[in-house]
Motif scaffolding. Structure first.
Motif, PDB file in Angstrom:
ATOM      1  N   VAL A  25       0.831  -1.192   0.000  1.00 42.25           N
ATOM      2  CA  VAL A  25       0.000   0.000   0.000  1.00 42.25           C
ATOM      3  C   VAL A  25       0.876   1.257   0.000  1.00 42.25           C
ATOM      4  N   ILE A  26       1.966   1.231   0.757  1.00 45.87           N
ATOM      5  CA  ILE A  26       2.820   2.411   0.926  1.00 45.87           C
ATOM      6  C   ILE A  26       3.641   2.712  -0.324  1.00 45.87           C
ATOM      7  N   ILE A  27       4.239   1.707  -0.930  1.00 49.14           N
ATOM      8  CA  ILE A  27       5.133   1.922  -2.082  1.00 49.14           C
ATOM      9  C   ILE A  27       4.433   2.651  -3.231  1.00 49.14           C
ATOM     10  N   PRO A  28       3.239   2.246  -3.649  1.00 47.09           N
ATOM     11  CA  PRO A  28       2.578   3.001  -4.732  1.00 47.09           C
ATOM     12  C   PRO A  28       2.316   4.463  -4.377  1.00 47.09           C
ATOM     13  N   LYS A  29       1.938   4.743  -3.136  1.00 48.23           N
ATOM     14  CA  LYS A  29       1.693   6.129  -2.726  1.00 48.23           C
ATOM     15  C   LYS A  29       2.963   6.960  -2.841  1.00 48.23           C
ATOM     16  N   VAL A  30       4.079   6.388  -2.408  1.00 47.59           N
ATOM     17  CA  VAL A  30       5.360   7.091  -2.433  1.00 47.59           C
ATOM     18  C   VAL A  30       5.798   7.347  -3.875  1.00 47.59           C
ATOM     19  N   VAL A  70       0.810  11.118 -15.631  1.00 46.22           N
ATOM     20  CA  VAL A  70       1.575  10.113 -14.897  1.00 46.22           C
ATOM     21  C   VAL A  70       0.631   8.947 -14.597  1.00 46.22           C
ATOM     22  N   THR A  71       1.145   7.733 -14.757  1.00 50.62           N
ATOM     23  CA  THR A  71       0.346   6.545 -14.488  1.00 50.62           C
ATOM     24  C   THR A  71       0.296   6.273 -12.996  1.00 50.62           C
ATOM     25  N   SER A  72      -0.635   5.453 -12.600  1.00 44.94           N
ATOM     26  CA  SER A  72      -0.637   4.984 -11.220  1.00 44.94           C
ATOM     27  C   SER A  72       0.477   3.944 -11.098  1.00 44.94           C
ATOM     28  N   ALA A  73       0.905   3.687  -9.886  1.00 43.21           N
ATOM     29  CA  ALA A  73       1.989   2.720  -9.673  1.00 43.21           C
ATOM     30  C   ALA A  73       1.490   1.319  -9.981  1.00 43.21           C
ATOM     31  N   LYS A  74       2.252   0.627 -10.799  1.00 44.68           N
ATOM     32  CA  LYS A  74       1.907  -0.752 -11.165  1.00 44.68           C
ATOM     33  C   LYS A  74       3.115  -1.643 -10.946  1.00 44.68           C
ATOM     34  N   GLN A  75       2.842  -2.896 -10.666  1.00 46.83           N
ATOM     35  CA  GLN A  75       3.907  -3.864 -10.411  1.00 46.83           C
ATOM     36  C   GLN A  75       4.190  -4.640 -11.692  1.00 46.83           C
ATOM     37  N   ASP A  76       5.481  -4.762 -12.044  1.00 48.14           N
ATOM     38  CA  ASP A  76       5.839  -5.506 -13.247  1.00 48.14           C
ATOM     39  C   ASP A  76       6.045  -6.981 -12.922  1.00 48.14           C
ATOM     40  N   ARG A  77       6.448  -7.768 -13.927  1.00 45.70           N
ATOM     41  CA  ARG A  77       6.627  -9.210 -13.759  1.00 45.70           C
ATOM     42  C   ARG A  77       7.671  -9.580 -12.710  1.00 45.70           C
ATOM     43  N   LYS A  78       8.652  -8.704 -12.551  1.00 43.41           N
ATOM     44  CA  LYS A  78       9.733  -8.974 -11.602  1.00 43.41           C
ATOM     45  C   LYS A  78       9.372  -8.558 -10.179  1.00 43.41           C
ATOM     46  N   GLY A  79       8.217  -7.945  -9.998  1.00 46.31           N
ATOM     47  CA  GLY A  79       7.790  -7.516  -8.677  1.00 46.31           C
ATOM     48  C   GLY A  79       8.169  -6.094  -8.335  1.00 46.31           C
ATOM     49  N   ASN A  80       8.746  -5.368  -9.290  1.00 45.09           N
ATOM     50  CA  ASN A  80       9.127  -3.971  -9.064  1.00 45.09           C
ATOM     51  C   ASN A  80       7.939  -3.064  -9.372  1.00 45.09           C
ATOM     52  N   TYR A  81       7.800  -2.006  -8.579  1.00 44.60           N
ATOM     53  CA  TYR A  81       6.753  -1.021  -8.825  1.00 44.60           C
ATOM     54  C   TYR A  81       7.309   0.086  -9.713  1.00 44.60           C
ATOM     55  N   ASN A  82       6.487   0.571 -10.627  1.00 43.45           N
ATOM     56  CA  ASN A  82       6.892   1.623 -11.559  1.00 43.45           C
ATOM     57  C   ASN A  82       5.766   2.618 -11.760  1.00 43.45           C
ATOM     58  N   ALA A 134       9.884  12.207   2.103  1.00 44.95           N
ATOM     59  CA  ALA A 134       8.935  12.834   3.022  1.00 44.95           C
ATOM     60  C   ALA A 134       7.637  12.024   3.102  1.00 44.95           C
ATOM     61  N   LYS A 135       7.143  11.548   1.961  1.00 43.32           N
ATOM     62  CA  LYS A 135       5.912  10.756   1.942  1.00 43.32           C
ATOM     63  C   LYS A 135       6.127   9.427   2.665  1.00 43.32           C
ATOM     64  N   LEU A 136       7.280   8.802   2.475  1.00 41.24           N
ATOM     65  CA  LEU A 136       7.577   7.545   3.156  1.00 41.24           C
ATOM     66  C   LEU A 136       7.631   7.761   4.661  1.00 41.24           C
ATOM     67  N   ASP A 137       8.283   8.817   5.108  1.00 39.11           N
ATOM     68  CA  ASP A 137       8.341   9.124   6.542  1.00 39.11           C
ATOM     69  C   ASP A 137       6.941   9.360   7.096  1.00 39.11           C
ATOM     70  N   GLU A 138       6.126  10.078   6.342  1.00 43.51           N
ATOM     71  CA  GLU A 138       4.744  10.340   6.763  1.00 43.51           C
ATOM     72  C   GLU A 138       3.962   9.035   6.923  1.00 43.51           C
ATOM     73  N   GLU A 139       4.114   8.145   5.941  1.00 39.66           N
ATOM     74  CA  GLU A 139       3.401   6.850   5.990  1.00 39.66           C
ATOM     75  C   GLU A 139       3.892   5.992   7.140  1.00 39.66           C
ATOM     76  N   ILE A 140       5.200   5.985   7.387  1.00 38.47           N
ATOM     77  CA  ILE A 140       5.756   5.177   8.479  1.00 38.47           C
ATOM     78  C   ILE A 140       5.287   5.729   9.823  1.00 38.47           C
ATOM     79  N   ASN A 141       5.282   7.051   9.966  1.00 40.12           N
ATOM     80  CA  ASN A 141       4.857   7.658  11.234  1.00 40.12           C
ATOM     81  C   ASN A 141       3.366   7.460  11.504  1.00 40.12           C
ATOM     82  N   SER A 142       2.578   7.253  10.453  1.00 39.82           N
ATOM     83  CA  SER A 142       1.146   7.058  10.648  1.00 39.82           C
ATOM     84  C   SER A 142       0.791   5.625  11.058  1.00 39.82           C
TER      85      SER A 142
END
Length: 143
Positions: A25-30, A70-82, A134-142
């Motif tokens: 959930v966090i990785i796509p938001k970031v 800009v596209t929404s975050a999607k996961q490729d075949r290797k499991g990486n988000y782009n 900053a977004k990652l820190d915000e998500e972790i702190n929440s």
């Protein structure tokens, strides 16, 4: 032989375990926050080069700039988000936005190159990383 036992604070361990559960959930938001930063820089660069330094009056309609997104975050075949910053297709006249962007970026016979993508990538890198951090820190702190 000596033995050392190191214990992590309980609240830290709870946050780490919650983070592992929420990674998808966090990785796509970031990434989407970072993509928006790059998109803004690409749009600014494109606006600054379209119709500038031409022999004839510009026929720019603004359709190329408005098709940027800009596209929404999607996961490729290797499991990486782009996320991808690019142009929606087709144009209202049936042409290709990608083709026009390529001609502007690299030029053609009789039309000099006016790079806007490559400079945007290099100039927005630091801001993009800062926004994503900053977004990652915000998500972790929440958590």
């Amino acid at each position: 032989m000596a033995k050392v036992d190191v214990r992590m604070p309980e609240d830290f361990l709870l946050k780490v375990s919650k983070l592992a559960e929420q990674t998808d959930v966090i990785i796509p938001k970031v990434l989407e926050v970072g993509g928006e930063v790059v998109l803004a820089k690409v749009k600014d660069n494109l606006r600054s080069v379209v119709g500038k330094g031409t022999k004839y009056p510009s026929k720019s309609t603004g359709e190329l700039v408005s098709s940027l997104g800009v596209t929404s975050a999607k996961q490729d075949r290797k499991g990486n988000y782009n996320v991808k910053v690019g142009f929606s297709e087709p144009r209202s006249d049936g042409g290709s936005n990608a083709k026009i962007a390529n001609i502007i970026e690299y030029g053609k016979h009789g039309q000099p190159a006016k790079p806007f993508l490559k400079p945007a990538k290099s100039k927005s890198r630091k801001q993009c990383v800062e926004a994503m951090t900053a977004k990652l820190d915000e998500e972790i702190n929440s958590l």
